[in-house]
Design a protein around this motif. Structure first.
Motif, mmCIF file in Angstrom:
data_model
loop_
_atom_site.group_PDB
_atom_site.id
_atom_site.type_symbol
_atom_site.label_atom_id
_atom_site.label_comp_id
_atom_site.label_asym_id
_atom_site.label_seq_id
_atom_site.Cartn_x
_atom_site.Cartn_y
_atom_site.Cartn_z
ATOM 1 N N UNK A 76 -9.154 8.922 -4.808
ATOM 2 C CA UNK A 76 -9.865 9.559 -3.886
ATOM 3 C C UNK A 76 -8.691 10.671 -3.314
ATOM 4 N N UNK A 77 -7.575 10.011 -3.278
ATOM 5 C CA UNK A 77 -6.545 11.033 -2.539
ATOM 6 C C UNK A 77 -6.153 12.111 -3.629
ATOM 7 N N UNK A 105 -10.677 9.753 2.961
ATOM 8 C CA UNK A 105 -10.745 8.969 1.554
ATOM 9 C C UNK A 105 -10.995 7.530 1.639
ATOM 10 N N UNK A 147 0.887 3.891 -3.174
ATOM 11 C CA UNK A 147 0.321 5.498 -2.944
ATOM 12 C C UNK A 147 1.634 6.081 -3.352
ATOM 13 N N UNK A 148 2.854 5.672 -2.957
ATOM 14 C CA UNK A 148 4.073 6.877 -3.258
ATOM 15 C C UNK A 148 4.411 6.801 -4.661
ATOM 16 N N UNK A 183 10.636 7.513 -2.279
ATOM 17 C CA UNK A 183 9.905 8.637 -2.042
ATOM 18 C C UNK A 183 10.561 8.817 -0.444
ATOM 19 N N UNK A 243 5.572 11.341 1.845
ATOM 20 C CA UNK A 243 4.792 10.534 2.364
ATOM 21 C C UNK A 243 5.215 10.149 3.696
ATOM 22 N N UNK A 251 -8.720 19.613 -3.722
ATOM 23 C CA UNK A 251 -9.370 20.488 -2.453
ATOM 24 C C UNK A 251 -8.004 21.161 -2.028
ATOM 25 N N UNK A 252 -6.983 20.584 -1.620
ATOM 26 C CA UNK A 252 -5.998 21.168 -0.946
ATOM 27 C C UNK A 252 -5.510 22.321 -1.753
ATOM 28 N N UNK A 253 -5.343 22.055 -3.005
ATOM 29 C CA UNK A 253 -4.694 22.956 -3.952
ATOM 30 C C UNK A 253 -5.486 24.148 -4.147
ATOM 31 N N UNK A 293 -8.146 4.030 -4.021
ATOM 32 C CA UNK A 293 -7.725 4.798 -3.065
ATOM 33 C C UNK A 293 -6.819 6.136 -3.559
ATOM 34 N N UNK A 321 0.916 -1.279 0.128
ATOM 35 C CA UNK A 321 0.054 0.110 -0.114
ATOM 36 C C UNK A 321 0.699 1.493 0.141
ATOM 37 N N UNK A 345 -8.633 14.860 -3.147
ATOM 38 C CA UNK A 345 -8.329 15.405 -1.742
ATOM 39 C C UNK A 345 -7.307 16.457 -2.053
ATOM 40 N N UNK A 346 -6.380 15.980 -2.933
ATOM 41 C CA UNK A 346 -5.134 16.973 -3.505
ATOM 42 C C UNK A 346 -5.870 18.148 -4.276
ATOM 43 N N UNK A 364 -10.768 -2.607 2.183
ATOM 44 C CA UNK A 364 -11.734 -1.651 2.281
ATOM 45 C C UNK A 364 -11.120 -0.289 1.670
ATOM 46 N N UNK A 365 -9.917 -0.235 1.478
ATOM 47 C CA UNK A 365 -9.394 1.234 1.067
ATOM 48 C C UNK A 365 -9.550 1.071 -0.438
ATOM 49 N N UNK A 409 -0.574 17.450 0.864
ATOM 50 C CA UNK A 409 -1.343 17.319 -0.344
ATOM 51 C C UNK A 409 -1.061 18.752 -1.482
ATOM 52 N N UNK A 432 -13.382 4.381 2.511
ATOM 53 C CA UNK A 432 -14.604 4.075 2.633
ATOM 54 C C UNK A 432 -14.765 3.223 3.954
ATOM 55 N N UNK A 475 -9.185 17.765 4.652
ATOM 56 C CA UNK A 475 -10.027 17.803 3.329
ATOM 57 C C UNK A 475 -11.115 16.601 3.279
#
Ligand SMILES: Cc1ncc(C[n+]2csc(CCOP(=O)(O)OP(=O)(O)O)c2C)c(N)n1
Ligand SMILES: Cc1ncc(C[n+]2csc(CCOP(=O)(O)OP(=O)(O)O)c2C)c(N)n1
Ligand code: SF4
Ligand code: SF4
Ligand SMILES: [Mg+2]
Ligand SMILES: [Mg+2]
Lengths: 297, 595, 595, 297
Positions: free
Chosen positions: A271-272, D160, A91-92, B269, B221, A278-280, A268, A87, A275-276, A120-121, B242, D162, D157
């Protein structure tokens, strides 16, 4: 993270043996994992990504030796942590295809919590579980998948805990692609792996893969005899039908082979990504660390 | 404190619903903006539910080393606050308090008082009694004659998220209080001093400084799991990462946190997690994996009073041996302990640099008092900050074939490959392996790999030579002091005070605790000291024990007695306590000698 | 070895499918029954899949301290076995091997040989070549003229679970081989010696001895998770505990294992878990809980080569610092390391006793070589074994109200209450607490509780006084040796050998490593030694480091140089290696002195 | 284990307040956990076992403070481990009634694996989860139950991931008694707790219990408005119906209150009892350690 330069992707079409490592597998003769390895190789050839863009992450166990036998990036982590490591990597580095492999003990005993949360993610991983209903590497103790009453080294009078069904667990915990296959059917396996690789989101594939040394009772023939293809009119996108099928299979003691369930949901990483955005938006544009620091002045 | 240094200690106290923390933060922010040095301390309560809350801010015209002793000014929002502090305030202290309806017997004779009806001001100016804390802050600012405009701007920011109306109401409350305060300026005229300059400084808590350091160092990260007193690090990064293309994910537990970081680290990272003792204990197996696989990852442990759940909101330095020795088998690793909020920023950057330069896990040992204290730090000069960027293995320039774990003469790792780089494919993990990373248990290979990992520690120690902070009064002396983490500055303040009384010290206050800074310690131990005081906040004298284990010979040769001053009650050291520890020993020795 | 001691080392080697382990076990069992002392060693392979397997059995007429050096007799089941061993066997060694079809160049000149067609015997007598290993064992027994009837009984037991037919077939194979062996008795007549007596001894592996010790000490709850090389402990207990009303549950992981044990311990049932390094690393948080809550629980750590997954089938002593220091914050705990298989039994009993007597967690540090080695031990005398049974708090006799954590003068805990006992209800856990167990963070209470827990360690150290194993040649000497765990007996054998060459030693070989046996170590360090050798199987000299940290003063006062002899290649020490370490130092010193 | 003398059981009928501890709860005013505590007290009064035969085991969190507020044996263990500690205690001391309590984070984040395995093992425990969809104790981070998109301190934010539905998790992982209740309905809570206590096997009860301080949006009123009693004709012994109901509830965003599922199956202790019988049969009679040792001669 896009900051990381991933090197130029090789464009040559992968040929046979591209994904096979130079190390010879150390499994026992007859171990089901050999054909899983061969099928994954085939599936990857069809999938077609250059080997350096693939990483295989595992835990500890016979099945977890997988990364060593492949010519891709590989991470043989510690017992039970494959999905958490995978994970983090995914993600990275969303640009990399991440495949996780491991055994039933690794996945569902010590690794149960990561299994639960990875499902679930909906992390975009392909997870291949080699289900032999035993701890192979440590020479034959009960796995969480061992049948109730099964005698093993750690349960000389039979197990006393009802087993976990991996596909039920994945299905109910939220995986968006759930399939079951068996090492006695290489073509089916290859097909399932390819579908799993192509699916965006958590693809879970349970492989019935016998441990001939410590669970001789559940060999190729046993799995074959107890397997059934999915009904003709089966619709894997119907979640309730999938639940019913798996319950029926448990009741009637058979292994349904095929894609049990598939649905499409944001991963995931997607969805991230939101979020990014929104943050930006909040900071109007991509911020620099300097700007962030200024808020403490 | 040096001679020309002046400082003023202000304590805010009231009920947990009174907004004490906001008062303290507002005041501190204003002072920092005007160029003062600020150092704060606040006590958090053991349980979520209410009680008294205290926030102390010390301001000065020069850098501060501790939170100071008892307050020069007490801003009390309820009677309990007066009662709590009255017996302790120094001569001439000013107590600002609301009317209590009748005389308040708790107020001591030796203090001066100013009664202000904060509530009335708030209701009149802001239309709500809830702004009474801001009104009270206004009174204080007025008394000290600090710039009103700066204060108004700070109020605006504080309430920005609550909407323009709320901000305005509070600005009004502030102004009302300020006017009242100005009327009584003469009360504080004798205590007032201007800042040394008008540079606006960053006002940060230790946790914010760690997070900011991580961001600055390039961490993109972060996976974490909430735990007091470390949570703010992940919370802050969740908001900021973010914005720079990174991300913070709250994992299912601490094991997953570190596992995810290790996965990200494998991917190239920069990654980090932060926790407190219980979390560090859970991470021990994965820490071993990072050490064995030689992956760069930073684990921040904001220590709190243990063992087990212990006292989550209390201070301690009890995790050092776990940080240094925690793992079955033996791995290369670095342990760094920041001493101040400024350190939290710079040492975190250092930690990230080291992790990547040496390809190993680095543990940053912060602690509760440091984490929640706010302190001014100089704005970082981004031009001068050294940020280490790893160069990955390059398939064009080689060397070929790619070896992930070769033996090198200087013990340094070679550039690694990461997923995506052609021809660099290798397998890493926790099994003993050969240079390529493939499992290999041959006895000779094993021994070479063990030696290779230990050699890394030497390379690291070498890299730090000359960077350990030394304090030397210049005078001949037999007295030495070593300390670490949040205790170090308090110890330094103590010996500076003692110096003015004629007791001279030499001190060594290392940031890097593991590997121990051998050269610096050796020369320090050979500098003529005979008694070495080591104050630290634990019961078994962990740093002293490590020192004795590794410098047995030097202690022996120089005939040095190690005197541990330990404390384990959940509170930081005050200078007075360290002082007491020093004198207790000296008096005892004196008696022995005179017997 | 003493003068009258005689020993014979036999090595069995063949392919992983040849049943080598069964051969070794059968032979050892027979020898043990006849009164011989037996000490075995077998190498497990890194991976499940085949390769050569070796089993070595050393038999003697007096207790053995090590597995010995190269074999006097090699029973080779394939050609590779001859090739592997030929260069190393001593003069006059006997090599028993099957026909290789032609001459076998690998056989060295200095060895004697006996060619026997094991397969033919097996096929002829048992009807299947699969019994060739039993036939070969028969040959050996016949050569040594050991009692056939005893051997037949052992074969019966070995194959009992496979049915009467299989047992009979193998008995026939055994007899066939035995007759063949008898024909060549003269080959070994010169090497044969009778046992010292005919007492049948228990033949146990270290893991079996731990399990048996636990059962004997009254452990009735075991929760565990499989891991090499500790799994046999739980496997064996899974079979036996239900017979005495207890139970073994395989938990979902090591964290759950220890948590379950802690739950059972709270309930008043003696509980235990066993693991190896990775599991111990995972248990660190819960170990802290057991320490803080003062619950008796035993954790066996069968060390293997780390860090991380390391080399699961290889020997190491690398977990000592983790066992002693692993926990954030500071807890009372005991670390005990058995040195022999007999110790695995007695020290496990001691561990359970200590855990309950002092109400703390106890860690037993075994190791891979010890765990799988089989050794004869004297049958325990149940009358003499001390088993500590906790007396729980009694509501009738009080004291009232029940205080779970009172301060006591001697640092000892008071009898505790367990669920079911009226009026004894209390809450335990990991938070700092007062005497009743209720959370209390008041600084003074906290300090008292910390002191109370540390005092327990003193009480424990006191309880062990006079029990540390000392070896003293009686002669004046400057040479000292300390060692621990599986290395200790090898070290002892080494210094006994050196003694016969004129080098005298004093040695201290403690079982209890934490708290360190202060009194014994002090008097040992004051006994005139100047050079202290410490052999141990890790890279950072963990025990030596702990010794230096805690006995800095004594080392200084007695001017003692600590010389660590370390090894980290995954194999146990041989006496020759320790000897080499000693001479390396002595020669170097000699050169320095003569310069 | 029957070897342990459990002291003579007090026989006096418990009166009001018997199970309430002397320590005043330290929860915020308005915290839902107060009424959970009161309801458990009432349920225990009806259940009627002497307080010394009851042990409450918890992890860490606001809700995990429970043992301190009760006049029973209590174990406030470490974060996430309540069910593992409780399992050990119950197996070692089957004569004791063991109740586990905790928060949603404790149960389903860090404690997820023990949750998973305790459910499948069917340990005879009553597990009361106080579900406030937030981390209360650590001041307001996302819990695994927090709704997708919910803003918390750790998800500025919005989350993310579920969420997990505790009753779905318990139901699919194998609990033999699954109920949901809410702190705004004390009588219903009391009833559910009592049923849980009486059930032999793993009883899981999810209590909607608001955190007024860090999740103000989900207060009493919110939970009330979103709760629904079970349909009139609902049959909790019908497993598939239970699955359907919970899926429907998730789709339509309501909380079904009541006994969602109950079935009878041997408990872990009962299954272990059978094993013991087999073991004893093998050795013909209850063995002594001496006899066991003899096998090594
Ligand atoms: C923390 C930890 N605990 C235990 C082990 C020992 N161990 C290695 S593999 C394994 C289980 C193997 O079973 P499974 O995951 O089903 O894989 P298989 O060998 O059957 O393919 C165990 C318990 C370990 N390496 N680390
Ligand atoms: C190992 C560990 N990690 C983290 C923590 C910090 N911690 C204490 S309680 C808690 C979560 C509380 O949330 P929940 O379980 O939902 O209980 P609530 O407070 O909401 O009732 C956390 C993360 C801890 N004590 N131990
Ligand atoms: S032990 Fe079992 S799982 Fe392991 S390699 Fe052999 S057959 Fe395969
Ligand atoms: S923080 Fe929330 S959960 Fe904790 S006591 Fe307060 S209201 Fe209850
Ligand atoms: Mg398996
Ligand atoms: Mg919660």
């Amino acid at each position: 993270m896009s900051d990381v330069s991933a090197g130029a992707a090789a464009t040559a079409k992968p040929s046979k043996r591209t994904y096979r490592g130079s190390q010879r597998p150390t499994w026992c003769a007859g171990c089901g994992d050999y054909s899983v390895l061969a099928a994954l190789d085939k599936a990857l050839i069809s999938y077609g990504r250059p080997e350096e863009e693939i990483t295989v992450v595992s835990g500890i166990g016979c099945s977890s030796r997988f990364p060593f036998f492949m010519n891709t990036y590989g991470f043989h982590s510690v017992h039970g942590r494959a999905l958490a490591v995978a994970t983090g990597l995914k993600l990275a580095r969303p640009d990399i295809t991440v495949i996780a492999t491991g055994g039933d003990g690794d996945a569902l005993a010590i690794g149960g919590n990561h299994f639960f949360h990875a499902m679930r993610r909906n992390v975009d991983l392909t997870y291949i579980l080699m289900d032999n209903q035993i701890y192979g590497m440590t020479k034959g103790q009960a796995a969480p998948t061992s049948e109730l009453g099964m005698k093993t080294k750690s349960t000389p009078y039979g197990t006393f805990e009802p087993p976990v069904d991996p596909i039920w667990a994945a299905l109910t915990m939220g995986a968006t692609f759930v399939a079951q296959t068996a090492s006695h059917d290489p073509n089916h396996m290859t097909e399932m792996f390819l579908l799993g690789l192509q699916h965006r989101g958590m693809s879970f594939i349970n492989c019935l893969s016998p441990c001939v040394t410590f669970n001789a009772g559940m060999d190729r023939e046993y799995f074959k005899a107890h397997s059934r293809p999915l009904p003709e009119n089966y619709d894997p996108t119907d979640y309730e039908a999938a639940l019913k099928l798996v319950l029926q299979a448990r009741r009637e003691s058979f292994f349904p082979l095929g894609v049990i369930h598939v649905r499409h949901e944001p991963t995931l990483a997607e969805r991230i990504g939101e979020i990014r955005e929104i943050a930006l938006k909040k900071s109007a544009h991509r911020t620099s660390v300097e700007e962030i620091i200024r808020q403490f002045l | 404190m040096s001679d020309s240094q002046q400082s003023l200690t202000i304590r805010f106290e009231g009920d947990s619903g009174d907004g004490i923390i906001s008062m303290g933060k507002l005041f501190s922010r204003v002072a920092a903006r005007l160029g003062y040095q600020v150092y704060t301390f606040s006590t958090f309560l053991a349980v979520v539910r209410g009680g008294q809350v205290t926030f102390q801010a010390r301001v000065s015209n020069a850098p501060l080393l501790s939170q100071g002793n008892e307050p020069d000014i007490l801003v009390a929002l309820n009677r309990q606050a007066v009662a709590d502090n009255a017996p302790k305030v120094p001569n001439g202290a000013l107590i600002i308090h609301p009317p209590f309806g009748g005389t308040c017997e708790e107020i001591p004779r030796h203090a001066r008082t100013l009664e202000v009806d904060f509530k009335e001001i708030a209701e009149g100016e802001a239309g709500t009694a809830r702004s009474k804390n801001i009104a009270a802050t206004g009174v204080l600012l007025g008394l000290l004659n600090l710039d009103l405009e700066t204060a108004e701007k700070s109020v605006d920011e504080l309430f920005a998220s609550k909407g323009a109306d709320v901000a305005e109401a509070n600005r009004n409350a502030l102004r009302g209080g300020y006017e009242e305060g100005q009327k009584h300026r003469q009360l504080l005229d004798d205590r007032f001093f201007p800042p040394a300059d008008t540079t606006a400084r960053l006002l940060l808590s230790g946790n914010e400084a760690v997070a900011l350091g991580a961001l600055t160092a390039g961490v993109r990260f972060f996976a974490g799991y909430p735990i007091t007193p470390a949570s703010e690090i992940m919370e802050w990064l969740a908001g900021q990462l973010p914005k720079v293309g990174g991300l913070m994910i709250q994992a299912e537990d601490e094991i997953a946190s570190l596992a995810m970081c290790i996965g990200a680290a494998y991917g190239g990272v920069k990654s980090m997690t932060a926790t407190s003792g219980p979390g560090l204990s859970l991470m021990i197996e994965l820490l071993g994996l990072a050490g064995m696989a030689e992956l760069p990852v930073v684990v921040v442990d904001v220590q709190r009073a243990g063992p087990s759940t212990g006292m989550p909101t209390k201070e301690a330095q009890g995790d050092l041996v776990l940080a240094a020795y925690g793992s079955h088998g033996e791995i290369p690793r670095v342990v760094i302990a920041p001493q101040t909020v400024a350190d939290c920023f710079t040492q975190t950057i250092k930690a990230v640099n080291i992790a990547h330069k040496f390809q190993i896990p680095v543990i940053v040992l912060s602690s509760q008092s440091l984490s929640h204290r706010m302190q001014t730090i100089e704005p970082p000069d981004f031009e001068k900050l050294e940020i280490f960027e790893e160069k990955f293995w390059n398939p064009e320039t080689g060397p070929h074939p790619f070896k992930r774990y070769p033996e090198t003469e200087d013990g340094m790792p070679v550039p690694r490959a990461i997923p995506g780089i052609p021809q660099g494919m290798y397998r890493c993990g926790g099994l003993e392996h050969n240079e390529f990373g493939d499992p290999d248990f041959a006895p000779a290979m094993r021994s070479r790999m063990v030696a290779r990992r230990l050699k890394r520690m030497e390379a690291i120690a070498k890299a730090f030579r000359g960077t350990t902070f030394k304090y030397d009064s210049g005078a001949e002396t037999h007295l030495g002091l070593m300390s670490w983490g949040a205790t170090a500055p308090v110890a330094l303040e103590t010996i500076r005070e003692l110096e003015s009384e004629g007791l001279k010290f030499r001190a060594l206050l290392p940031h890097v605790l593991w590997p121990m800074p051998t050269v610096a310690i050796r020369s320090f131990l050979a500098s003529g000291i005979r008694t070495l005081f080591i104050p630290e906040l634990n019961a078994t004298a962990q740093f002293a024990e490590m020192l004795r284990a590794h410098f047995t010979k030097e202690l022996l040769e120089n005939n040095i007695e190690v005197v541990s001053i330990t404390k384990d009650d959940g509170l930081p050291f005050s200078p007075a306590e360290i002082r007491a520890g020093v004198f207790e020993y000296l008096n005892q020795r004196h008696q022995e000698v005179s017997k």
